[in-house]
Design a protein around this motif. Structure first.
Motif, short mmCIF file in Angstrom:
data_model
loop_
_atom_site.label_atom_id
_atom_site.label_comp_id
_atom_site.label_asym_id
_atom_site.label_seq_id
_atom_site.Cartn_x
_atom_site.Cartn_y
_atom_site.Cartn_z
N LEU A 18 10.67 40.45 14.66
CA LEU A 18 9.27 40.09 14.43
C LEU A 18 8.97 38.63 14.73
N ILE A 19 9.94 37.74 14.55
CA ILE A 19 9.63 36.31 14.64
C ILE A 19 10.25 35.56 15.82
N GLN A 20 11.23 36.14 16.49
CA GLN A 20 11.98 35.39 17.51
C GLN A 20 11.26 35.23 18.84
N GLY A 21 10.30 36.08 19.14
CA GLY A 21 9.56 35.92 20.39
C GLY A 21 10.14 36.67 21.56
N ASP A 22 11.09 37.56 21.32
CA ASP A 22 11.66 38.33 22.43
C ASP A 22 10.70 39.39 22.95
N ILE A 23 9.87 39.94 22.07
CA ILE A 23 8.89 40.95 22.48
C ILE A 23 7.49 40.43 22.19
N PHE A 24 7.18 40.20 20.93
CA PHE A 24 5.91 39.61 20.52
C PHE A 24 6.06 38.09 20.53
N PRO A 25 4.97 37.35 20.35
CA PRO A 25 5.06 35.89 20.38
C PRO A 25 5.99 35.33 19.30
N TYR A 26 6.66 34.23 19.64
CA TYR A 26 7.48 33.47 18.70
C TYR A 26 6.57 33.02 17.56
N MET A 27 7.07 33.11 16.32
CA MET A 27 6.27 32.71 15.17
C MET A 27 6.88 31.49 14.49
N THR A 28 6.06 30.46 14.32
CA THR A 28 6.50 29.27 13.59
C THR A 28 6.44 29.56 12.09
N GLY A 29 7.06 28.68 11.31
CA GLY A 29 7.03 28.84 9.86
C GLY A 29 5.61 28.89 9.31
N SER A 30 4.74 28.02 9.83
CA SER A 30 3.37 28.01 9.32
C SER A 30 2.61 29.28 9.74
N GLU A 31 2.90 29.81 10.91
CA GLU A 31 2.26 31.07 11.34
C GLU A 31 2.73 32.23 10.46
N ILE A 32 3.99 32.22 10.07
CA ILE A 32 4.51 33.26 9.18
C ILE A 32 3.83 33.13 7.81
N GLN A 33 3.70 31.90 7.32
CA GLN A 33 3.02 31.69 6.04
C GLN A 33 1.56 32.14 6.12
N ASP A 34 0.90 31.85 7.24
CA ASP A 34 -0.50 32.25 7.42
C ASP A 34 -0.67 33.77 7.37
N ILE A 35 0.25 34.48 8.01
CA ILE A 35 0.13 35.95 8.01
C ILE A 35 0.37 36.49 6.59
N GLY A 36 1.25 35.84 5.83
CA GLY A 36 1.45 36.24 4.44
C GLY A 36 0.21 36.01 3.61
N SER A 42 2.44 34.35 -0.53
CA SER A 42 2.89 33.17 0.20
C SER A 42 4.27 32.77 -0.29
N TYR A 43 4.93 32.02 0.55
CA TYR A 43 6.25 31.50 0.24
C TYR A 43 6.44 30.28 1.10
N GLU A 44 6.83 29.19 0.50
CA GLU A 44 7.05 27.97 1.27
C GLU A 44 8.49 27.55 1.10
N GLY A 45 9.01 26.93 2.13
CA GLY A 45 10.38 26.46 2.08
C GLY A 45 11.32 27.47 2.71
N GLY A 46 12.49 26.99 3.06
CA GLY A 46 13.47 27.87 3.68
C GLY A 46 13.23 28.01 5.17
N SER A 47 14.06 28.81 5.80
CA SER A 47 13.94 29.04 7.23
C SER A 47 12.84 30.07 7.50
N ARG A 48 12.50 30.25 8.77
CA ARG A 48 11.44 31.19 9.13
C ARG A 48 11.76 32.60 8.64
N TRP A 49 13.00 33.05 8.85
CA TRP A 49 13.33 34.42 8.43
C TRP A 49 13.33 34.55 6.92
N GLN A 50 13.71 33.48 6.19
CA GLN A 50 13.66 33.54 4.73
C GLN A 50 12.23 33.60 4.22
N ILE A 51 11.33 32.91 4.90
CA ILE A 51 9.92 32.96 4.52
C ILE A 51 9.39 34.38 4.69
N LEU A 52 9.66 34.98 5.86
CA LEU A 52 9.16 36.35 6.08
C LEU A 52 9.86 37.34 5.17
#
Length: 165
Positions: A18-36, A42-52
């Motif tokens: 979902l987040i790496q950008g191999d198929i769909f767009p790459y997602m930054t930490g803030s983009e992942i937080q925004d979708i949450g 919401s969840y702040e802190g940690g790596s992108r995959w930990q946030i999601l």
């Protein structure tokens, strides 16, 4: 809380899809937080995959995992991924043979590529789920997790059932 089968989607391999950008767009930490935040978690802190992972856990507790995956697959803006496919086609490096002839953007072309991208992502998610004999399906604008050998039934929201009495 929704059916326990949805918790199977909260695994590292699927999160990476979902987040790496191999198929769909790459997602930054803030983009992942925004979708949450769109789904009230919401969840702040940690790596992108930990946030999601944290967001998916909260969504599961709130019965919103299906809604999240439907939004992610069908409502989220994937224009940059579509453009990437077109660029690959223009440069004679097509990623998908089914749409390799598309070399310019148009509403019809973008929809065709987006459909191929969605199918590819669902297939890769299902490859990860196959170890558990599960699969993700899309029916009637709903996402469901079913046994991989099961025949999908029509998915209906109980609030939409009419009693003709």
């Amino acid at each position: 809380m929704e059916d326990e089968s949805y918790s199977i989607l909260n695994q590292r391999a699927i999160i990476d899809l979902l987040i790496q950008g191999d198929i769909f767009p790459y997602m930054t930490g803030s983009e992942i937080q925004d979708i949450g935040i769109k789904f009230g978690v919401s969840y702040e802190g940690g790596s992108r995959w930990q946030i999601l992972q944290s967001i998916l856990f909260s969504l599961h507790e709130n019965g919103k995992t299906s809604d999240f995956f439907y939004y992610y697959l069908f409502k989220m803006n994937i224009t940059s991924a579509v453009r990437e496919v077109i660029d690959g086609n223009i440069n004679a490096k097509p990623k998908y043979t089914k749409v390799e002839e598309i070399v310019e953007e148009s509403e019809q072309n973008n929809k065709a590529i987006a459909s191929v991208l969605r199918t590819d992502l669902i297939n890769k998610i299902n490859l990860e789920l196959s170890v558990s004999d599960k699969k993700l399906i899309v029916l009637n604008e709903k996402i469901a997790i079913i046994d991989s050998k099961a025949t999908p039934k029509v998915l209906v929201d109980p609030a939409e059932i009419m009693n003709i009495g």
